[in-house]
Write a protein that holds these residues in place. Structure first.
Motif, mmCIF file in Angstrom:
data_model
loop_
_atom_site.group_PDB
_atom_site.id
_atom_site.type_symbol
_atom_site.label_atom_id
_atom_site.label_comp_id
_atom_site.label_asym_id
_atom_site.label_seq_id
_atom_site.Cartn_x
_atom_site.Cartn_y
_atom_site.Cartn_z
ATOM 1 N N SER A 163 42.500 51.530 10.947
ATOM 2 C CA SER A 163 43.380 52.554 10.375
ATOM 3 C C SER A 163 44.637 51.917 9.794
ATOM 4 O O SER A 163 44.974 50.776 10.111
ATOM 5 N N GLU A 164 45.341 52.668 8.980
ATOM 6 C CA GLU A 164 46.663 52.253 8.515
ATOM 7 C C GLU A 164 47.718 52.650 9.538
ATOM 8 O O GLU A 164 48.741 51.996 9.668
ATOM 9 N N ALA A 165 47.459 53.735 10.259
ATOM 10 C CA ALA A 165 48.408 54.243 11.257
ATOM 11 C C ALA A 165 48.243 53.502 12.586
ATOM 12 O O ALA A 165 47.183 52.950 12.890
ATOM 13 N N ARG A 166 49.304 53.525 13.353
ATOM 14 C CA ARG A 166 49.305 52.920 14.684
ATOM 15 C C ARG A 166 48.696 53.906 15.683
ATOM 16 O O ARG A 166 48.665 55.111 15.442
ATOM 17 N N GLY A 167 48.243 53.383 16.799
ATOM 18 C CA GLY A 167 47.725 54.228 17.859
ATOM 19 C C GLY A 167 48.769 55.247 18.291
ATOM 20 O O GLY A 167 49.938 54.925 18.432
ATOM 21 N N GLY A 168 48.333 56.499 18.486
ATOM 22 C CA GLY A 168 49.237 57.566 18.885
ATOM 23 C C GLY A 168 50.082 58.125 17.763
ATOM 24 O O GLY A 168 50.877 59.030 17.970
ATOM 25 N N HIS A 169 49.895 57.600 16.557
ATOM 26 C CA HIS A 169 50.689 58.027 15.404
ATOM 27 C C HIS A 169 49.803 58.359 14.204
ATOM 28 O O HIS A 169 50.149 58.058 13.066
ATOM 29 N N GLY A 170 48.646 58.965 14.456
ATOM 30 C CA GLY A 170 47.768 59.380 13.374
ATOM 31 C C GLY A 170 46.533 58.531 13.158
ATOM 32 O O GLY A 170 45.730 58.832 12.277
ATOM 33 N N ALA A 171 46.331 57.491 13.942
ATOM 34 C CA ALA A 171 45.152 56.631 13.776
ATOM 35 C C ALA A 171 43.857 57.403 14.032
ATOM 36 O O ALA A 171 42.874 57.230 13.312
ATOM 37 N N VAL A 172 43.877 58.257 15.043
ATOM 38 C CA VAL A 172 42.681 59.046 15.353
ATOM 39 C C VAL A 172 42.382 60.005 14.206
ATOM 40 O O VAL A 172 41.226 60.161 13.804
ATOM 41 N N ARG A 173 43.392 60.650 13.655
ATOM 42 C CA ARG A 173 43.164 61.567 12.530
ATOM 43 C C ARG A 173 42.563 60.805 11.355
ATOM 44 O O ARG A 173 41.657 61.307 10.677
ATOM 45 N N GLU A 174 43.049 59.602 11.098
ATOM 46 C CA GLU A 174 42.493 58.800 9.997
ATOM 47 C C GLU A 174 41.013 58.530 10.191
ATOM 48 O O GLU A 174 40.225 58.651 9.257
ATOM 49 N N VAL A 175 40.621 58.145 11.409
ATOM 50 C CA VAL A 175 39.208 57.848 11.628
ATOM 51 C C VAL A 175 38.381 59.123 11.554
ATOM 52 O O VAL A 175 37.258 59.108 11.042
ATOM 53 N N CYS A 176 38.916 60.231 12.015
ATOM 54 C CA CYS A 176 38.203 61.505 11.910
ATOM 55 C C CYS A 176 37.984 61.870 10.445
ATOM 56 O O CYS A 176 36.876 62.249 10.047
#
Length: 186
Positions: free
Chosen positions: A145-158
């Motif tokens: 992801s471009e985002a860090r863990g806890g800061h939108g990384a999960v949304r990016e992968v989703c």
């Protein structure tokens, strides 16, 4: 010999996305109360991404080494179907999850951030990592992801999974009231 699969091709096959918690669903920071209780912060966009996966027919799971009531509450809130907490051996929990779901490892994705996640990441069909993961994890991930863990990384992968499976646009259209998204200012 066939060419290796791209990250998008791998994402298109995912039927179950599995997440670690600390460093993935959270920023990895641990806050403790004076009584010794752990507090964690979760990003709302990450949670919405997990809900979108469920709406698209992609199942979700958590495998985490720590045991926390907060994680149980968050998993219930997001309707995450499979929750494994206090796991000392993540590959064993993953094998149990495969038995429980009847899926193959190739049909699963996993997002982790540190060495304890590598054994499962190397088994799944789609291995993902937040941007601030340990370098050894990033080196072995199919997608970062471009985002860090806890800061939108999960949304990016989703979002990546939804796009790869051609489900993103329909979900977005539904969120817009079923109308045309042309001309929307983002």
């Amino acid at each position: 010999m066939a060419a290796p699969l791209t990250a998008t091709e791998r994402a298109s096959r995912v039927k179950l996305m599995i997440f670690d918690v600390d460093g993935v669903l959270t920023d990895g920071g641990l806050m403790f109360t004076a009584e010794g209780d752990t507090m964690k912060a979760f990003h709302s966009m990450d949670g919405h991404g997990a809900k979108l996966l469920r709406q698209a027919g992609i199942d979700t799971a958590i495998i985490t080494g720590r045991k926390s009531g907060i994680v149980a509450v968050r998993a219930k809130e997001l309707k995450i179907t499979h929750l494994y907490q206090g796991v000392e051996n993540k590959p064993e929990a993953f094998a149990e999850l495969l038995k429980e779901t009847g899926l193959t490892a190739e049909e699963c994705g996993y997002m982790g951030d540190d060495w304890v996640d590598l054994a499962v990441m190397l088994k799944v069909g789609f291995a993902a990592a937040p941007a601030n993961s340990h370098p050894e994890v990033i080196a072995r991930a199919h997608w970062v992801s471009e985002a860090r863990g806890g800061h939108g990384a999960v949304r990016e992968v989703c979002d990546t999974l939804l796009r790869a499976q051609h489900k993103y646009d329909a979900l977005l259209a539904a969120a817009c009231g079923g109308g045309d998204q042309q001309g929307l200012v983002g």
